[in-house]
Design a protein around this motif. Sequence first.
Motif, short mmCIF file in Angstrom:
data_model
loop_
_atom_site.label_atom_id
_atom_site.label_comp_id
_atom_site.label_asym_id
_atom_site.label_seq_id
_atom_site.Cartn_x
_atom_site.Cartn_y
_atom_site.Cartn_z
N ALA A 137 20.31 38.52 -24.30
CA ALA A 137 20.61 37.09 -24.31
C ALA A 137 19.39 36.22 -24.62
O ALA A 137 19.50 35.00 -24.61
N SER A 138 18.27 36.84 -24.92
CA SER A 138 17.07 36.04 -25.24
C SER A 138 17.29 35.26 -26.53
O SER A 138 18.08 35.64 -27.40
N GLY A 139 16.57 34.16 -26.65
CA GLY A 139 16.70 33.33 -27.85
C GLY A 139 16.38 34.09 -29.12
O GLY A 139 17.08 33.95 -30.14
N TYR A 140 15.34 34.92 -29.06
CA TYR A 140 14.96 35.70 -30.24
C TYR A 140 16.08 36.64 -30.67
O TYR A 140 16.44 36.71 -31.85
N GLN A 141 16.64 37.36 -29.71
CA GLN A 141 17.69 38.32 -30.05
C GLN A 141 18.94 37.62 -30.58
O GLN A 141 19.55 38.07 -31.55
N LYS A 142 19.33 36.50 -29.97
CA LYS A 142 20.51 35.79 -30.44
C LYS A 142 20.31 35.28 -31.87
O LYS A 142 21.23 35.32 -32.69
N ILE A 162 27.34 28.04 -39.86
CA ILE A 162 26.58 27.73 -38.65
C ILE A 162 27.33 28.29 -37.45
O ILE A 162 28.51 27.97 -37.25
N VAL A 163 26.68 29.15 -36.66
CA VAL A 163 27.35 29.75 -35.52
C VAL A 163 27.22 28.83 -34.30
O VAL A 163 26.21 28.14 -34.12
N VAL A 164 28.25 28.83 -33.48
CA VAL A 164 28.26 28.08 -32.23
C VAL A 164 28.40 29.11 -31.11
O VAL A 164 29.40 29.83 -31.04
N ALA A 165 27.38 29.20 -30.26
CA ALA A 165 27.34 30.26 -29.24
C ALA A 165 27.16 29.68 -27.85
O ALA A 165 26.49 28.66 -27.66
N LEU A 166 27.75 30.34 -26.87
CA LEU A 166 27.58 29.97 -25.48
C LEU A 166 26.18 30.35 -25.01
O LEU A 166 25.64 31.39 -25.41
N ALA A 167 25.59 29.54 -24.16
CA ALA A 167 24.34 29.92 -23.52
C ALA A 167 24.59 31.08 -22.57
O ALA A 167 25.67 31.24 -22.02
N GLY A 168 23.58 31.94 -22.39
CA GLY A 168 23.69 33.00 -21.39
C GLY A 168 24.30 34.28 -21.91
O GLY A 168 24.26 34.57 -23.12
#
Length: 555
Positions: free
Chosen positions: A191-196, A171-177
């Motif tokens: 940085a879009s949700g789809y791309q991330k 499970i990856v943990v990523a910063l917003a933005g």
Amino acid sequence: MIKKLLLGSALTAMTFAASAHNHSTAEHSSKAHASTEGAFSPDTQRIKSHLFFLADDLLEGRDTGSRGHDIAALYIATEFAKYGLTPAGTDGFIQDVSFRKANLVQESPQFTLTKNGNTVDFAYPKQYLAGPSLLNVDAKVSGEMVFVGYGIVADELSHNDYEGVDVDGKIVVALAGKPSDFPSEEGAHFASGYQKQKYAVDNGAIGMITITTPKNEKVRPYQSRLSYIHTPRMAWLNDDNEPANSFPQLKGGAYMSEGAARTLFEGAERSLDDVYADLEADKVPKGFALQGTVDISKKSVHDTITSPNVVGMLEGSDPTLKDEYVVFSAHSDHIGFAKTVKKDNINNGAMDNASGTSVMLETARLFSEMKQKPKRSILFVSVTGEEKGLLGADYFARNPTVPVTSMVANVNLDMPILTYEFADVIAFGANHSDLQQSVEKAAANADIELSPDPWPEQALFTRSDHYAFVKQGVPSVFMVPGLKSKDPSVDGSKVFGQFLSTHYHKPSDDVNQPFNWKAAETFTKVNAQIGWTLANQEDKPQWNEGDFFGDTFGK
């Protein structure tokens, strides 16, 4: 059955009668006859009547899939028929779109962290948020965690947060933005949700946790997000009846508050404060493993709804160029009822986007009454589901009723603020293609200037329906009235800001606002001029050499 008949095949027959009527009455049109080449005289009474109908309480805020929005779509389709446009949907003027609508069972989210034999239970929604799952009514994921910075892979910007980090089965943990040095519009893409989610799946992840940042808290505080926990998620369904743009490999996830996120980093090689210190220094933190395992689960309720796009076509006059299309788009949906105890609980959406739809309808009528038709064909597309994530436009752009490669340009009309006489227009995205020159020329024909994007940091080029066409390689612009006023006592920037703070997505966005119908006339004239210019210029629009969006999406 009755609705289907009205919206579909019956209107096909109506177009022939409407076309004949147009030819017989166009000469006697009181004030709106477009006769000579490129000479457009919009009728403000027609614009006003469209807007007042679409923003009426009767339509109950035009929520996607609602009866009120169906009424709006029927109205738009009958107007297209009245103008003699050719039906260009999949059933007459209509292109029905099926959606999956997912609501979270609010009592169901669970999120536990197990570390060194100890278990921490995070509290929903105080410490984390969990949106409904579009894929599973019962979603669960368990695994080890890896911090991956922003979770972005942008080779074009020499950036890869996954480089040297093993996230396979984790499970990856990523910063917003996004990193502070990313260009605004390109950064919004990466940085879009789809791309991330795509980057996570490409690297083998099974879940994704997003954590807030100090910068994010200033723009959109965690506390403000609590107002939206009951909001459903939607996606259009593909031919396999599966939600589009979804990733089955990702079994679950969460959005964490700053306080809860600190707990995830305890015992790791770096604390969350260390990570935040990197951000403060404009550095991009490297990835590393986090200790312990997490278990995340939730339940969702699924429904299937349908909602129509409406598509009409004006055929071009040139034997070859008529097979190319200039596309006008405007979204007809809004957000329905407000959750309020006040008597007025209908979000009428007068500016957003009854105004843009009304301008498009009048533009369509002006073109239909021209003695000399433009060389290229013009598509007028009223799209649904914009407020749910540009969904209707995305469906049409991916399932077009004309070949996608034949669509040469998109001009999108969304939320024009029509309360003062403006002296300029803004075409978000014009700088990415030679549409800049075309729009500038067309605006000059209407005695209006073209001004540059006043808010490049907002990346508005990626935030309305035109972006669905961009992603299919179509050069596009998002048109709004500019901030310069013909009245020196009016500050357009203040007017726009006041609308956003006072009326945007509120019941007060209704017909009681101080509409300036001269502004509506001018905006329609400018858009008609743009359509005329694009439909008649010798070469079809091209992306600028080396432009990121052209290189990424160009067909």
